[in-house]
Design an enzyme around this catalytic site. Structure first.
Site, PDB file in Angstrom:
ATOM      1  N   ASP A 152       9.432   2.578  -0.521  1.00 42.98           N
ATOM      2  CA  ASP A 152       8.411   3.293   0.234  1.00 42.98           C
ATOM      3  C   ASP A 152       8.645   3.005   1.719  1.00 42.98           C
ATOM      4  O   ASP A 152       8.300   1.932   2.216  1.00 42.98           O
ATOM      5  CB  ASP A 152       7.008   2.837  -0.194  1.00 42.98           C
ATOM      6  CG  ASP A 152       5.931   3.544   0.608  1.00 42.98           C
ATOM      7  OD1 ASP A 152       4.729   3.357   0.296  1.00 42.98           O
ATOM      8  OD2 ASP A 152       6.266   4.283   1.552  1.00 42.98           O
ATOM      9  N   TYR A 169       0.860  -1.179   0.000  1.00 35.54           N
ATOM     10  CA  TYR A 169       0.000   0.000   0.000  1.00 35.54           C
ATOM     11  C   TYR A 169       0.895   1.226   0.000  1.00 35.54           C
ATOM     12  O   TYR A 169       1.818   1.314   0.823  1.00 35.54           O
ATOM     13  CB  TYR A 169      -0.889   0.004   1.241  1.00 35.54           C
ATOM     14  CG  TYR A 169      -1.793   1.215   1.362  1.00 35.54           C
ATOM     15  CD1 TYR A 169      -1.526   2.221   2.307  1.00 35.54           C
ATOM     16  CD2 TYR A 169      -2.902   1.371   0.543  1.00 35.54           C
ATOM     17  CE1 TYR A 169      -2.353   3.328   2.417  1.00 35.54           C
ATOM     18  CE2 TYR A 169      -3.740   2.475   0.654  1.00 35.54           C
ATOM     19  CZ  TYR A 169      -3.445   3.454   1.583  1.00 35.54           C
ATOM     20  OH  TYR A 169      -4.262   4.559   1.703  1.00 35.54           O
ATOM     21  N   LYS A 228       4.751   9.668   8.558  1.00 35.61           N
ATOM     22  CA  LYS A 228       4.552   9.152   9.922  1.00 35.61           C
ATOM     23  C   LYS A 228       5.586   9.681  10.930  1.00 35.61           C
ATOM     24  O   LYS A 228       5.522  10.825  11.349  1.00 35.61           O
ATOM     25  CB  LYS A 228       4.499   7.620   9.881  1.00 35.61           C
ATOM     26  CG  LYS A 228       3.310   7.092   9.020  1.00 35.61           C
ATOM     27  CD  LYS A 228       3.251   5.601   8.978  1.00 35.61           C
ATOM     28  CE  LYS A 228       2.279   5.119   7.934  1.00 35.61           C
ATOM     29  NZ  LYS A 228       0.886   5.038   8.378  1.00 35.61           N
TER      30      LYS A 228
HETATM   31  P1  KE4 Z   1      -0.694   8.563   4.201  1.00 38.41           P
HETATM   32  O1  KE4 Z   1      -1.120   9.251   2.915  1.00 38.41           O
HETATM   33  O2  KE4 Z   1      -1.816   7.802   4.848  1.00 38.41           O
HETATM   34  O3  KE4 Z   1       0.035   9.513   5.165  1.00 38.41           O
HETATM   35  O4  KE4 Z   1       0.442   7.486   3.820  1.00 38.41           O
HETATM   36  C1  KE4 Z   1       0.136   6.507   2.865  1.00 38.41           C
HETATM   37  C2  KE4 Z   1       1.088   5.341   3.030  1.00 38.41           C
HETATM   38  C3  KE4 Z   1       2.119   5.193   2.112  1.00 38.41           C
HETATM   39  N1  KE4 Z   1       3.006   4.175   2.213  1.00 38.41           N
HETATM   40  C4  KE4 Z   1       2.914   3.273   3.231  1.00 38.41           C
HETATM   41  C5  KE4 Z   1       3.917   2.164   3.308  1.00 38.41           C
HETATM   42  C6  KE4 Z   1       1.878   3.389   4.205  1.00 38.41           C
HETATM   43  O5  KE4 Z   1       1.814   2.482   5.204  1.00 38.41           O
HETATM   44  C7  KE4 Z   1       0.955   4.442   4.105  1.00 38.41           C
HETATM   45  C8  KE4 Z   1      -0.190   4.606   5.079  1.00 38.41           C
HETATM   46  N2  KE4 Z   1      -0.367   3.576   6.032  1.00 38.41           N
HETATM   47  C9  KE4 Z   1      -1.722   3.339   6.516  1.00 38.41           C
HETATM   48  C10 KE4 Z   1      -1.645   2.217   7.552  1.00 38.41           C
HETATM   49  N3  KE4 Z   1      -1.513   0.963   6.957  1.00 38.41           N
HETATM   50  C11 KE4 Z   1      -2.353   4.583   7.052  1.00 38.41           C
HETATM   51  C12 KE4 Z   1      -3.585   4.369   7.904  1.00 38.41           C
HETATM   52  C13 KE4 Z   1      -4.823   4.896   7.224  1.00 38.41           C
HETATM   53  O6  KE4 Z   1      -4.966   4.711   5.998  1.00 38.41           O
HETATM   54  O7  KE4 Z   1      -5.649   5.487   7.954  1.00 38.41           O
END
Ligand code: KE4
Length: 429
Positions: free
Chosen positions: A239, A144, A267
């Site tokens: 990533d 993801y 994060k």
């Molecule tokens: P954000 O756009 O949510 O800040 O980051 C996206 C993203 C990109 N790459 C990786 C490896 C990630 O884990 C994420 C976001 N992680 C999720 C949790 N699995 C965010 C939680 C959510 O979607 O509310």
């Protein structure tokens, strides 16, 4: 456990916000029940609006490496807010942030700040396309990278949890340029690369995956991936939005000992505020506006508050590297406690752990990729989740996520969690 206030807030929230939440995975859809509305966090604990206290293993989905509300980050924010919240103009702390990030991540010679992990990954793919003049890119099933259109093809995390790994609204044209390979399977990559000769701009991967549960790339696989990118002029993007400064001081790239061409972060580098970043080789990053032709922008990118919180977190990491040893000890202690429970109960559920992020899968077979992860019994996970919640342990409300330990978790927290884990596994039989 009384959660009446959370229940009434959820009903009201659903009238104004889709699903009552501002991010789908918070809605408890895959585990059932009413999401808890949180009032405050302190250290390893969160307290909900009904006054119930939980030991928190989500940590806001990764940012809280030092637990909730650490004093040193709070102090940095309170100091910064005195001068204002945002200027839309360059500030000195953005230079300090960029210098520290490039110091901590040797593969990164230049970096651009953004406001989320999604912005970071979508910008990284765009600059890779601009740099190579190619249009296609490869992602891995179950990884993801945020919710930009090009990534929502067989994506992990909430997309997988909610059963929409390939989202409506993503156009065929967009999807056509997104090629899918299998995690840890180099033949699946080679097949795509040779079938799309000189058309692939980038390969993006979570070197330690955290969105189909947790799993690590095989050393041979990631080495071959680096080699094929070198041979074919493909930009390799790690990533590290979740793994950056989580799994080690140098991120997953330090653990796998491979240098990507670009990396993305989020994060932890925001200290709990909205921050993302992408960076890497100078010759690639100088393709970005205003110095190069690849456009990328953001009203609040590098804003002083987020920089203050993020810089405080990174400075702590830079000056106190030994805390990773304590974190490793705590994570190992918890994993051993879980494994002892499982063997006592005759259940060999699969556990993957990398540093302070881990996942227990409700399958007794090895989990090394998306296909092995989805064999997990998500109904059983839902029962386990609620058993743990009722004992005051707050886990990810979805099987395909990660569990995070922070420096704020105490041995008493871990012992309570191990005991709750034993009771939960026993009760869901
Ligand atoms: P954000 O756009 O949510 O800040 O980051 C996206 C993203 C990109 N790459 C990786 C490896 C990630 O884990 C994420 C976001 N992680 C999720 C949790 N699995 C965010 C939680 C959510 O979607 O509310």
């Amino acid at each position: 456990m009384n959660i009446d206030r959370s229940k009434s807030l959820f009903e009201e929230a659903k009238k104004y916000i889709p699903g009552g939440v501002n991010s789908p995975v918070r809605a408890f859809k895959s585990v059932g029940g009413n999401p808890l509305f949180i009032k405050r966090g302190e250290g390893s604990k969160m307290i909900d609006v009904d006054g119930n206290e939980y030991i928190d293993y989500i940590g806001s989905w990764g940012p809280h490496l030092f637990g909730h509300n650490p004093q040193f980050i709070k102090d940095a924010l309170l100091k910064a807010i005195d001068d204002g919240t945002s200027f839309g103009a360059p500030t000195a702390i953005e230079i300090e942030m960029a210098k520290l990030l490039t110091e901590l991540i040797p593969s990164m010679k230049m970096v651009r700040m953004v406001n989320s992990g999604t912005e970071a990954t979508m910008s990284a793919v765009r600059v890779a396309r601009g740099y190579t003049g190619r249009e296609k890119f490869i992602k891995f099933e179950g990884c993801y990278h945020g919710h930009a259109d090009c990534f929502l093809i067989k994506a992990g995390s909430g997309a997988l949890t909610l059963g929409v790994p390939t989202s409506p609204g993503v156009t065929r044209g967009n999807a056509a340029d997104t090629l899918l390979a299998d995690y840890n399977n180099i033949d699946s990559v080679k097949k795509l690369v040779y079938a799309n000769k000189d058309e692939i701009a980038a390969i993006i991967i979570e070197p330690v995956a955290g969105n189909m549960g947790v799993m690590k790339v095989k050393n041979s696989f990631i080495k071959e991936l680096r080699d094929i990118c070198d041979e074919e002029g493909i930009v390799l993007i790690f990533d590290e939005v979740m793994t950056g400064f989580r799994v080690s001081r140098g991120g997953a790239q330090e653990i796998v000992n491979i240098k990507p061409d670009l990396s993305t972060f989020g994060k932890i580098i925001g200290g709990g505020l909205p921050v993302g970043a992408f960076g890497g080789k100078k010759e690639i990053m100088e393709q970005i506006a205003p110095v190069g032709p690849v456009y990328q922008a953001g009203t609040l990118s590098g804003n002083p508050l987020a920089m203050a919180a993020g810089y405080a977190a990174l400075k702590y990491i830079y000056e106190n590297p030994s805390f990773y040893d304590d974190l490793e000890e705590k994570a190992d202690y918890l994993e051993s406690g879980f494994r002892n429970n499982l063997s006592k109960l005759g259940k060999m559920f699969w556990i993957n752990r990398v540093g302070s992020m881990s996942c227990m899968f409700f399958t007794e077979k090895e989990v090394i990729d998306f296909n092995s992860a989805v064999k997990s019994d998500t109904v059983l996970y839902g029962k386990y989740f609620h058993e743990m919640l009722n004992q005051g342990i707050y886990l990810a409300p979805a099987q395909f996520e990660a569990m995070f330990i922070s420096t704020a978790h105490t041995k008493a927290d871990l012992d309570k969690t191990i005991e709750a884990h034993y009771n939960s596994i026993k009760n869901i039989q």
